[in-house]
Design a protein around this motif. Structure first.
Motif, PDB file in Angstrom:
ATOM      1  N   VAL A 150       3.113 -49.642  -8.028  1.00 32.33           N
ATOM      2  CA  VAL A 150       3.887 -49.514  -6.663  1.00 32.33           C
ATOM      3  C   VAL A 150       5.224 -50.571  -6.651  1.00 32.33           C
ATOM      4  O   VAL A 150       5.453 -49.967  -5.413  1.00 32.33           O
ATOM      5  N   ARG A 172      -6.876 -44.662  -6.323  1.00 29.24           N
ATOM      6  CA  ARG A 172      -6.099 -45.451  -5.233  1.00 29.24           C
ATOM      7  C   ARG A 172      -5.028 -46.176  -4.681  1.00 29.24           C
ATOM      8  O   ARG A 172      -4.843 -46.332  -3.783  1.00 29.24           O
ATOM      9  N   THR A 173      -4.846 -46.916  -5.832  1.00 32.75           N
ATOM     10  CA  THR A 173      -3.752 -47.887  -5.191  1.00 32.75           C
ATOM     11  C   THR A 173      -2.660 -46.939  -5.320  1.00 32.75           C
ATOM     12  O   THR A 173      -1.938 -47.382  -4.852  1.00 32.75           O
ATOM     13  N   ALA A 176      -1.996 -45.239  -2.413  1.00 32.71           N
ATOM     14  CA  ALA A 176      -1.657 -45.588  -1.443  1.00 32.71           C
ATOM     15  C   ALA A 176       0.262 -46.460  -0.771  1.00 32.71           C
ATOM     16  O   ALA A 176       0.407 -45.911  -0.372  1.00 32.71           O
ATOM     17  N   ALA A 177       0.154 -46.385  -2.462  1.00 28.89           N
ATOM     18  CA  ALA A 177       1.849 -46.640  -2.851  1.00 28.89           C
ATOM     19  C   ALA A 177       2.702 -44.963  -2.387  1.00 28.89           C
ATOM     20  O   ALA A 177       3.621 -45.705  -2.110  1.00 28.89           O
ATOM     21  N   LEU A 179       1.567 -43.170  -0.160  1.00 25.26           N
ATOM     22  CA  LEU A 179       1.571 -42.782   1.358  1.00 25.26           C
ATOM     23  C   LEU A 179       2.866 -44.317   1.904  1.00 25.26           C
ATOM     24  O   LEU A 179       3.521 -43.317   2.475  1.00 25.26           O
ATOM     25  N   ALA A 180       2.642 -44.793   1.771  1.00 29.04           N
ATOM     26  CA  ALA A 180       3.537 -45.835   1.992  1.00 29.04           C
ATOM     27  C   ALA A 180       4.914 -45.347   1.956  1.00 29.04           C
ATOM     28  O   ALA A 180       5.878 -45.559   2.744  1.00 29.04           O
ATOM     29  N   GLN A 198     -12.952 -32.445  -7.282  1.00 30.87           N
ATOM     30  CA  GLN A 198     -13.427 -33.665  -6.748  1.00 30.87           C
ATOM     31  C   GLN A 198     -12.238 -34.733  -6.455  1.00 30.87           C
ATOM     32  O   GLN A 198     -12.199 -34.850  -5.669  1.00 30.87           O
ATOM     33  N   VAL A 201      -9.667 -33.506  -3.873  1.00 30.62           N
ATOM     34  CA  VAL A 201     -10.156 -34.137  -1.870  1.00 30.62           C
ATOM     35  C   VAL A 201     -10.963 -35.416  -2.095  1.00 30.62           C
ATOM     36  O   VAL A 201     -10.677 -35.825  -1.089  1.00 30.62           O
ATOM     37  N   LEU A 202     -10.365 -36.321  -2.959  1.00 23.23           N
ATOM     38  CA  LEU A 202     -10.794 -37.770  -2.723  1.00 23.23           C
ATOM     39  C   LEU A 202      -9.580 -38.044  -2.571  1.00 23.23           C
ATOM     40  O   LEU A 202      -9.558 -39.552  -1.439  1.00 23.23           O
ATOM     41  N   ASP A 205      -8.937 -36.959   1.119  1.00 24.37           N
ATOM     42  CA  ASP A 205      -9.056 -38.132   2.021  1.00 24.37           C
ATOM     43  C   ASP A 205      -8.824 -39.175   2.257  1.00 24.37           C
ATOM     44  O   ASP A 205      -8.979 -40.182   3.595  1.00 24.37           O
ATOM     45  N   MET A 206      -7.792 -39.920   1.266  1.00 27.86           N
ATOM     46  CA  MET A 206      -7.370 -41.041   1.569  1.00 27.86           C
ATOM     47  C   MET A 206      -5.622 -41.024   2.980  1.00 27.86           C
ATOM     48  O   MET A 206      -4.954 -41.306   2.802  1.00 27.86           O
ATOM     49  N   GLY A 207      -6.065 -39.822   3.224  1.00 26.27           N
ATOM     50  CA  GLY A 207      -4.062 -38.922   3.824  1.00 26.27           C
ATOM     51  C   GLY A 207      -3.641 -38.212   3.607  1.00 26.27           C
ATOM     52  O   GLY A 207      -2.055 -38.628   4.169  1.00 26.27           O
TER      53      GLY A 207
ATOM     54  N   ILE B 159      -1.624 -52.215   1.184  1.00 24.38           N
ATOM     55  CA  ILE B 159      -2.039 -50.996  -0.554  1.00 24.38           C
ATOM     56  C   ILE B 159      -3.576 -51.152  -0.830  1.00 24.38           C
ATOM     57  O   ILE B 159      -4.181 -50.617  -0.637  1.00 24.38           O
ATOM     58  N   VAL B 162      -5.451 -50.218   1.979  1.00 26.13           N
ATOM     59  CA  VAL B 162      -6.389 -49.183   1.980  1.00 26.13           C
ATOM     60  C   VAL B 162      -7.195 -48.394   0.569  1.00 26.13           C
ATOM     61  O   VAL B 162      -7.878 -47.827   0.461  1.00 26.13           O
ATOM     62  N   ASP B 163      -6.427 -49.334  -0.769  1.00 26.65           N
ATOM     63  CA  ASP B 163      -6.828 -48.681  -2.475  1.00 26.65           C
ATOM     64  C   ASP B 163      -8.730 -49.621  -1.948  1.00 26.65           C
ATOM     65  O   ASP B 163      -8.933 -49.321  -3.452  1.00 26.65           O
ATOM     66  N   ARG B 165      -9.287 -53.209  -2.213  1.00 27.87           N
ATOM     67  CA  ARG B 165      -9.410 -54.112  -2.753  1.00 27.87           C
ATOM     68  C   ARG B 165      -9.923 -55.542  -1.521  1.00 27.87           C
ATOM     69  O   ARG B 165     -10.620 -55.998  -2.838  1.00 27.87           O
ATOM     70  N   THR B 247       2.236 -47.051   8.789  1.00 22.21           N
ATOM     71  CA  THR B 247       2.186 -46.633   7.079  1.00 22.21           C
ATOM     72  C   THR B 247       1.761 -45.890   5.820  1.00 22.21           C
ATOM     73  O   THR B 247       2.329 -45.563   5.276  1.00 22.21           O
ATOM     74  N   PHE B 248       0.756 -46.208   6.400  1.00 22.35           N
ATOM     75  CA  PHE B 248      -0.076 -45.330   4.922  1.00 22.35           C
ATOM     76  C   PHE B 248      -0.917 -44.230   5.861  1.00 22.35           C
ATOM     77  O   PHE B 248      -1.683 -43.669   4.666  1.00 22.35           O
ATOM     78  N   ARG B 266     -10.753 -46.681   8.500  1.00 21.53           N
ATOM     79  CA  ARG B 266     -10.018 -46.414   7.327  1.00 21.53           C
ATOM     80  C   ARG B 266      -9.752 -48.400   7.419  1.00 21.53           C
ATOM     81  O   ARG B 266      -9.554 -49.372   6.480  1.00 21.53           O
ATOM     82  N   THR B 579     -18.361 -36.134  -2.475  1.00 19.53           N
ATOM     83  CA  THR B 579     -17.547 -35.384  -2.627  1.00 19.53           C
ATOM     84  C   THR B 579     -18.236 -35.020  -3.843  1.00 19.53           C
ATOM     85  O   THR B 579     -17.662 -34.315  -4.805  1.00 19.53           O
TER      86      THR B 579
END
Lengths: 323, 762
Positions: A150, A172-173, A176-177, A179-180, A198, A201-202, A205-207, B159, B162-163, B165, B247-248, B266, B579
């Protein structure tokens, strides 16, 4: 009597996504060179079947702490630069590397336990020392990966680095980092087409856009399961070219890491004399692993030995010439 | 949409937009159009305005345009007699309100009136906003609300949002019924790692004051952010939401639809309106609903229950006094639980809180007689397990109750009755999933070191070892395990879990009766479930890692060949992991009802076998039979000489009339290759009406491993009767009598096997 040759050319409906690493001043970064991989509409180097617009590239592995478990062949070949990731990266660039794969290994709890602050400093230093695009790896431990990647993503904002590894339990984290901070990611799965799919795809899905994902399907070294990984990658690429959008990401392989784990490369002690010159053997082990994986679709090869960089680049040059 | 709410919201919006217009006009007059307007430490200008309009506001002079935009969104409040659907107008009024709010805060910043001074409020953690915007004036008993969240904190929390937590945020507006309630509400949210934003007041008193009086630390460090004591400051919550999307989500200013949808799907946020809801609060609530954030009020207000703009209910009223519970703290707990349900926020549990080690490594452990402290079930007592789905208001999540005596008085190695009753509720839960979930009890309970579980339904048998009991393991701990594991593994379909353990004799009998009724109903339901009665089959590609071109097509009447996944399992698995390896296969047009071929299953197989299998029939071994990975429980293969089929099970090591043992056959049968005359299958497929029905069903079976005959004796007998040949099982040879084709034919003739007289199988 003339013999009519059957038409064996395949045509493919799919295309590998083009992913660009690094951003120059025009895109808000400071990279002197950027690298684009992917874009293929044919199997590797079958130029007569489709387009292969971008050549596979070589990334040099650079660690933020002098590796303790590397073969002495490697440490001797690199010499003093191993103590300093910035000098190491600069040296790799001189040797012809096209991407720097920086590992923030010192963040591992058992190998230094450094944190976000040190990660930022290292990333900054390496960005300044090289004009090449960066891949940035965490230490491979979930909590520390999250912490340092991050920070690294923020520090390298604008530079379009690739963050790795995103794995099923821990993507995910990192996504996210990315993405940001407008970065790319490396999605790593354990030698399994469906898991690879998979995870893509996942992440999607988070964009995160498809042109910001690189897949690491996990490979083996020559003599250590390379056939298995070869056929998994082959299936990934065949599925991608036949239109499976979730598998159309470029492929990254850590050929250096794998090859230098092999006994044949690592050591000269207690091995048969017929194995020949150790240095030669080590180099060729890494180079052969690489060239084999080039044949099954590798777009980015992460290598370790300074001399293999040029060896494998030479192979790519020849393969890109077509027929 | 409740007309009452629509009227109130539109009234409130009209009022506040008017107020904003006055405020902006006089500020432009007083300070000049060029006066800078900025929220501190953000690169997103005035974020809600940026998101809704794409305008990058930097000076006062740009605000009149924003107010004009807001005015265009307004209509007059609907007359009492108007019966149009007014959802659209109300949502627009909500959007206008948000624009007005943010313009007003912009003016306040320009005038140096934000963040709001609050006497005695000191925030913990790094607040980048407050010190700067007020010249760093802090301390001296003076203090400030936080104002908008700065970009650095946005990124750090973003973050986590999004993740996953951090599940989401709660925007609390108003004041709680009591200080005790205020503290409990906030603590309940903190426990769930939910970000708390505070604003608004009721008659001048805000929840911020209540928390200050109770000494609750507020600030970034404690995840509690006081925005200000008026309703207008609630805009900072939506500014935070908007910036999250920018942002995300990679969205740009003005992409309002994308921004709102991003938040709906989301960002798991909701509004908690505490105390009286006035027109302005209704208007603000309408604004929040645009983002897909539902509103929960602790007073009696009209509700908007249908779903639509929000995922579930839009507005829920939960009058605080009517909530069950002895104390305000207990009521607060229930209210927050309800908030979680309304927004669909999931609980995450990582540890199983029991006094013995827990993990799959302990699953295979046996508790032998010498180590036994107490057992439930077995030969000396009775035990059952029963999982049922109930309405969400009938479950208190996390409640684990033991009804009846403990085992303390029993001698070592003693036995007693135990009923394990699990009640679950969830938006995505279906009654069909009850048996799927119930079967997990076995794996879940077995994970505890020193505890052994065998059986299922009313033949459950649980043993506690001396070691486990010495460490403090109790009956209640079974509930702890089940609660944690159901949330952990099935969180996608289960929202709430409660477990009751019955040892009281009367209660035990009562629940055993209920459980047996349920088992009976399930049996009937399963028997009724046929391939014709469903629209979708399911795939299983779990084995593609080693059999890349194999796909199992799982239908109600043909389970996966490994025996581990039936149609319901696959359906549940798909809900849990959309999925994952179990995907729905729409059947599509039936191409051949006898062979069991559909357009949909063919298309799916073709694509997922990577263009190697074009046609797959579910009911035939001869024509396009299903491929196999290698995990099959049984192999079926034709014996042409006998005009029939033999079925050998994995447990059977003997030679078969096919001339090969199971393990040799397995090498030929697996790997995803379609071989007419040969297929892998789950053993329960033998009982299905669709078992090779194209070739005549069970009557085609001329040889079967005795293991199958013995372990499935009752079921097979029933099938023989169904097939109109009650003696059929005795006519089928097995390895005890026959291991070669030469021996097979005389056996079949002697016993009068029907296959001999059937149409040729070839």
């Amino acid at each position: 009597m003339p013999v009519a040759l059957p038409e064996v050319k395949e045509t493919w409906s799919g295309k590998i996504v083009e992913v660009t690493l690094g951003a120059g001043p025009d895109k808000g970064g400071t990279r002197g060179r950027t690298v684009t991989v992917g874009g293929e509409t044919a199997l590797p180097f079958l130029h007569f079947e489709g387009q292969i617009p971008n050549r596979p590239v070589i990334a040099a592995e650079v660690s933020d702490r002098a590796p303790e478990d590397w073969s002495s062949l490697l440490t001797e070949a690199w010499g003093g630069v191993l103590e300093d990731p910035a000098s190491w990266a600069a040296r790799a660039e001189e040797l012809g590397a096209e991407v720097i794969a920086l590992s923030l290994d010192s963040a591992h709890p058992e190998r230094g336990d450094t944190g976000a602050k040190e990660a930022r400093a290292t990333v900054r230093k390496v960005l300044e020392a090289t004009s090449l695009p960066l891949i940035i790896y965490g230490p491979g431990q979930i909590d520390k990966d999250n912490e340092v990647l991050v920070a690294a993503a923020e520090e390298a904002k604008g530079e379009r680095v690739a963050l790795g590894n995103c794995e099923e339990k821990n993507y995910r984290t990192i996504v996210a980092a990315a993405l940001a901070n407008d970065q790319a990611v490396i999605a790593k799965t354990p030698i399994d087409v469906n898991l690879a799919k998979q995870l893509n795809v996942l992440i999607g899905d988070m964009g995160l856009a498809r042109d910001r994902i690189i897949m690491d399907p996990t490979t083996g070294a020559l003599g250590y399961g390379i056939e298995y990984t070869y056929s998994v990658m082959e299936r990934v690429r065949l599925a991608a070219l036949t239109g499976d959008a979730a598998l159309q990401e470029p492929l990254l392989v850590t050929a250096g890491y794998e090859a230098w784990r092999a006994k044949e490369a690592r050591t000269s002690e207690g091995v048969p004399a017929q194995w020949g010159d150790w240095n030669q053997r080590g180099l060729l082990w890494e180079a052969n692993t690489s060239v084999t994986l080039l044949g099954t679709g590798a777009d980015i090869l992460v290598l370790r030995h300074p001399e293999t960089i040029s060896l494998v680049k030479y192979a790519v040059d020849e393969l890109m010439k077509g027929v | 949409m409740s007309r009452y709410i629509a009227r109130a919201a539109i009234r409130g919006a009209n009022m506040i937009v008017g107020e904003a217009e006055q405020m902006v006009t006089s500020a432009v007059e007083d300070l000049g159009a060029d006066t800078p307007v900025a929220f501190t430490n953000t690169a997103y200008y005035l974020p809600v305005i940026l998101g809704f309009t794409g305008k990058e506001v930097t000076t006062l002079g740009q605000l009149p345009e924003v107010v004009d935009h807001a005015k265009k969104l307004l209509v007059d409040a609907p007359a009492k007699s108007l019966w149009l659907p007014y959802l659209g107008e109300t949502l627009d009024a909500g959007a206008a309100t948000l624009l007005a709010f943010e313009a007003m805060e912009g003016v306040r910043f320009a005038r140096g009136q934000q963040p709001e001074p609050i006497q005695g409020l000191n925030l913990t953690g790094t607040s980048f906003t407050s010190p700067d915007s007020n010249g760093g004036a802090r301390g001296d008993g003076g203090g400030f609300a936080n104002g908008p969240i700065d970009d650095i904190q946005l990124r750090a929390w973003g973050i986590q949002l999004v993740d996953g937590r951090m599940p989401g945020f709660a925007a609390i507006v108003g004041a709680a019924r009591s200080n005790e309630a205020a503290v409990s509400i906030v603590r309940e949210l903190q426990k769930r790692n939910i970000l708390v934003f505070l604003s608004g007041n009721v008659n001048g008193r805000s929840i911020i004051h209540q928390l200050m009086e109770e000494g609750v630390e507020m600030g970034y460090d404690t995840y509690i952010v006081p925005f200000g004591t008026d309703t207008i400051s609630a805009i900072y919550a939506l500014g935070f939401a908007t910036r999250s999307a920018l942002t995300f989500g990679g969205m740009t200013g003005g992409a309002v639809r994308d921004i709102l949808l991003y938040n709906k799907y989301r960002v798991f946020a909701f509004v908690l309106a505490l105390g009286e809801v006035d027109d302005l609060k209704y208007a603000a609530a309408a604004g929040a609903i645009n983002y897909g954030f539902p509103v929960i009020a602790d007073t009696l207000i009209p509700q908007i229950l249908p779903t639509g703009v929000t995922t579930y209910e839009h507005v829920v009223s939960m009058p605080f006094d009517d909530i069950e519970g002895a104390t305000d703290a207990e009521k607060a707990r229930r209210m927050i639980q309800r908030c979680m349900e309304v927004r669909g926020v999931k609980v995450k549990i990582t540890d199983v809180p029991i006094p013995v080690p827990y993990g799959s490594a302990f699953e295979g452990e046996r508790v032998r007689k010498a180590d036994l402290r107490v057992e439930f079930g077995g030969s000396k007592a009775h035990a059952f397990e029963y999982l049922r789905m109930v309405d969400t208001d009938q479950v208190e999540d996390g409640r684990i109750t033991v009804v009846g005596p403990d085992f303390a008085d029993l001698p070592e190695g003693g036995a007693m009755n135990l009923g394990i009753v699990i009640e679950v509720a969830g938006r995505k839960m279906q009654e069909d999933f009850e048996p799927v979930l119930e079967r997990q009890v076995h794996y879940f309970v077995n994970g505890a070191s020193g505890i052994q579980h065998v059986g299922q339904r009313d033949i459950t048998w649980v043993r506690f070892s001396k070691g486990a009991v010495d460490k403090g393991f109790s009956i209640k701990n079974i509930g702890d395990i089940l609660y944690a594991r159901y949330h952990g593994e099935f969180g996608a379909i289960v929202d709430k879990v409660q477990v009751t353990l019955y040892t009281d004799p009367a209660e035990f009998e009562k629940w055993l009766g209920r459980a047996r009724d349920a088992y009976q109903q399930r049996n009937v339901r399963l028997a009724d479930m046929v391939d014709e009665s469903v629209e979708e089959f399911y795939s299983c590609t779990l084995c593609q890692s080693f059999a890349p071109n194999h796909v199992c097509v799982v239908s109600p009447e043909r389970l996966g060949l490994c025996g581990a996944y039936n149609w319901l399992d696959c359906k549940a698995s798909y809900q849990i992991n959309p999925t994952g390896p179990n995907q729905p296969i729409p059947k599509g047009i039936p191409l051949d009802k006898d062979l069991g071929i559909w357009q949909g299953s063919n298309a799916f197989a073709y694509q997922n076998t990577h263009q190697t299998v074009e046609r797959v029939s579910l009911y035939s071994i001869m024509q396009d039979p299903m491929t196999a990975c290698g995990c099959f429980e049984c192999i079926a293969i034709i014996i042409p000489e006998a005009n029939g089929v033999m079925v050998v099970s994995r447990e059977d090591p003997s030679m078969t009339p096919a001339g090969m043992t199971f393990s040799t056959l397995a090498g030929v049968c697996g790997g995803g290759i379609q071989t007419p005359g040969m297929m892998g299958m789950g053993k329960y497929y033998l009982l299905s009406k669709k078992f090779i029905s194209a070739e005549g069903g069970l009557k085609r079976v001329v040889w079967m491993s005795s293991f199958l005959k013995d372990t499935m004796a009752e079921d097979l007998k029933a099938v023989c009767e169904r097939e109109g040949d009650p003696e059929l099982l005795d006519k089928i040879a097995d390895e005890r009598y026959v291991t070669t084709v030469d021996e097979l034919l005389p056996f079949l003739e002697e016993h009068g096997h029907p296959a001999l007289a059937m149409e040729s199988i070839l």
